[in-house]
Design an enzyme around this catalytic site. Sequence first.
Site, mmCIF file in Angstrom:
data_model
loop_
_atom_site.group_PDB
_atom_site.id
_atom_site.type_symbol
_atom_site.label_atom_id
_atom_site.label_comp_id
_atom_site.label_asym_id
_atom_site.label_seq_id
_atom_site.Cartn_x
_atom_site.Cartn_y
_atom_site.Cartn_z
ATOM 1 N N SER A 97 0.800 -1.223 0.000
ATOM 2 C CA SER A 97 0.000 0.000 0.000
ATOM 3 C C SER A 97 0.834 1.275 0.000
ATOM 4 C CB SER A 97 -0.943 0.003 1.204
ATOM 5 O OG SER A 97 -0.258 -0.239 2.402
ATOM 6 N N HIS A 127 -5.373 -3.819 -2.069
ATOM 7 C CA HIS A 127 -5.216 -2.816 -3.125
ATOM 8 C C HIS A 127 -5.313 -3.409 -4.527
ATOM 9 C CE1 HIS A 127 -4.478 0.961 -1.094
ATOM 10 N NE2 HIS A 127 -3.859 0.273 -0.152
ATOM 11 N N LYS A 136 -12.005 -0.211 -0.790
ATOM 12 C CA LYS A 136 -11.168 0.602 -1.690
ATOM 13 C C LYS A 136 -11.826 0.654 -3.058
ATOM 14 C CE LYS A 136 -7.237 0.202 1.283
ATOM 15 N NZ LYS A 136 -6.366 -0.759 1.947
HETATM 16 C C1 PLP Z 1 -6.391 -0.890 3.443
HETATM 17 C C2 PLP Z 1 -5.728 -2.200 3.659
HETATM 18 C C3 PLP Z 1 -6.282 -3.149 4.501
HETATM 19 C C4 PLP Z 1 -7.494 -2.840 5.347
HETATM 20 O O1 PLP Z 1 -8.642 -2.775 4.598
HETATM 21 P P1 PLP Z 1 -9.908 -1.965 5.175
HETATM 22 O O2 PLP Z 1 -11.046 -2.532 4.424
HETATM 23 O O3 PLP Z 1 -9.657 -0.523 4.929
HETATM 24 O O4 PLP Z 1 -9.961 -2.263 6.639
HETATM 25 C C5 PLP Z 1 -5.673 -4.383 4.608
HETATM 26 N N1 PLP Z 1 -4.544 -4.656 3.910
HETATM 27 C C6 PLP Z 1 -3.980 -3.766 3.086
HETATM 28 C C7 PLP Z 1 -2.735 -4.125 2.339
HETATM 29 C C8 PLP Z 1 -4.544 -2.500 2.944
HETATM 30 O O5 PLP Z 1 -3.967 -1.606 2.161
#
Ligand code: PLP
Length: 393
Positions: free
Chosen positions: A182, A210, A241
């Site tokens: 990320s 992602h 996301k």
């Molecule tokens: C954003 C993210 C999460 C968490 O996801 P949410 O639905 O926002 O809780 C988990 N792993 C990675 C790599 C992320 O970037």
Amino acid sequence: MRHDPLGYLATELDSIKQQGLYRRLRILEGEQKPKTTVDHRQVVNLSSNNYLGLTTHPRLREAALEATRTLGVGSGSVRTIAGTMDIHMELERRLAAFKKTEAVVVFQSGFAANAGTVAAVLTKDDVVVSDELNHASIIDGSRLSRATIKVFPHKDVDAARRIVRDLPAGQRKLLITDGVFSMDGDVGAVPELCAVAEEYGCIMMVDDAHASGVFGRNGRGTIDHFGMHGRVDVQVGTLSKAIGALGGYVAGSRALIEFLYHRARPFLFSTSHPPAVAAACIAAVDVLEQEPQIIERLWENTRFFKAGLQALGFNTGLSESPITPVIAGEGSLAMKLSDRLFDEGVFAQGIAFPTVARDKARVRTIVTATHTRDELQFALDVFGKVGRELGIL
Ligand SMILES: *Cc1c(COP(=O)(O)O)cnc(C)c1O
């Protein structure tokens, strides 16, 4: 006067301020759109994970409204008591078919999916073998499991292999990587790590937060991108996301999913999604299946913007995704870059230690399918101007 037992927090905050790392929350005043108002200023938003613009897609909006009208605003309970509605099961069936796995369980967030799953499948006698840049939810889940945690340098497959080779053959091992990282936007060594997992009998887990809606055919993720169906035991995706709403899920075998129904603590002890969220996510799967051209637009914008930043001379690291870091170095310089960009109408968050290494502080940019070329060109022009002003270029 009463002694303040939380007094040390003010001292900590002062230290954060002295390091130039104190952040106020930026406040968006309208919809999640590429051009929006943040803290009373019109900006091009390069900070959102809303890759496909689905947060405001008419089909998702309508599905959420309809579910609210017919089913109400909440689920009333945790899934295992009375909080499993038809619409939750429908979403899980749709996601399992989409991901081409036997079954899916949906959690309240991607964070809960990762942390709840790692903590449920491992015990203190087991080992987690984890990329050093894996997401915080994987780290927290690993700690909660009380398994031994072995970290390998970022994408260093040989180091991962040495770790698992040196562990007793009978010990249970979970090998885990993010599909897309990320903070750097690079892609995990999924095929190579799968080969290690198969050689040494590890459980293989990929966190595709992602990559969900971004990589693979119709946005099925990195496992589809690499043609690895059937070779990853535990796939995590997010609905927060690119999918545009909120939630996380685990895709895998029927036995894995049923086990998580019984043992994953966020599933057992925290209330399930409102119907509107589940309905919006079902509509998002429809959109991915029926309008894949949105994903193509995301990649066209990604190529344009990344090439523009590189042509200006910025260090964009090793990104292979719509996430492109602009690496500044010192934390305070990255924060200054972010602030000056904002003054000039570009919203790109600064990210510093402890989220990234102390000398790799950066501004992180994320383009979406819904940015126009004009918006992206404007952002590039501002990056050039501010980069020269701060001596980064
Ligand atoms: C954003 C993210 C999460 C968490 O996801 P949410 O639905 O926002 O809780 C988990 N792993 C990675 C790599 C992320 O970037």
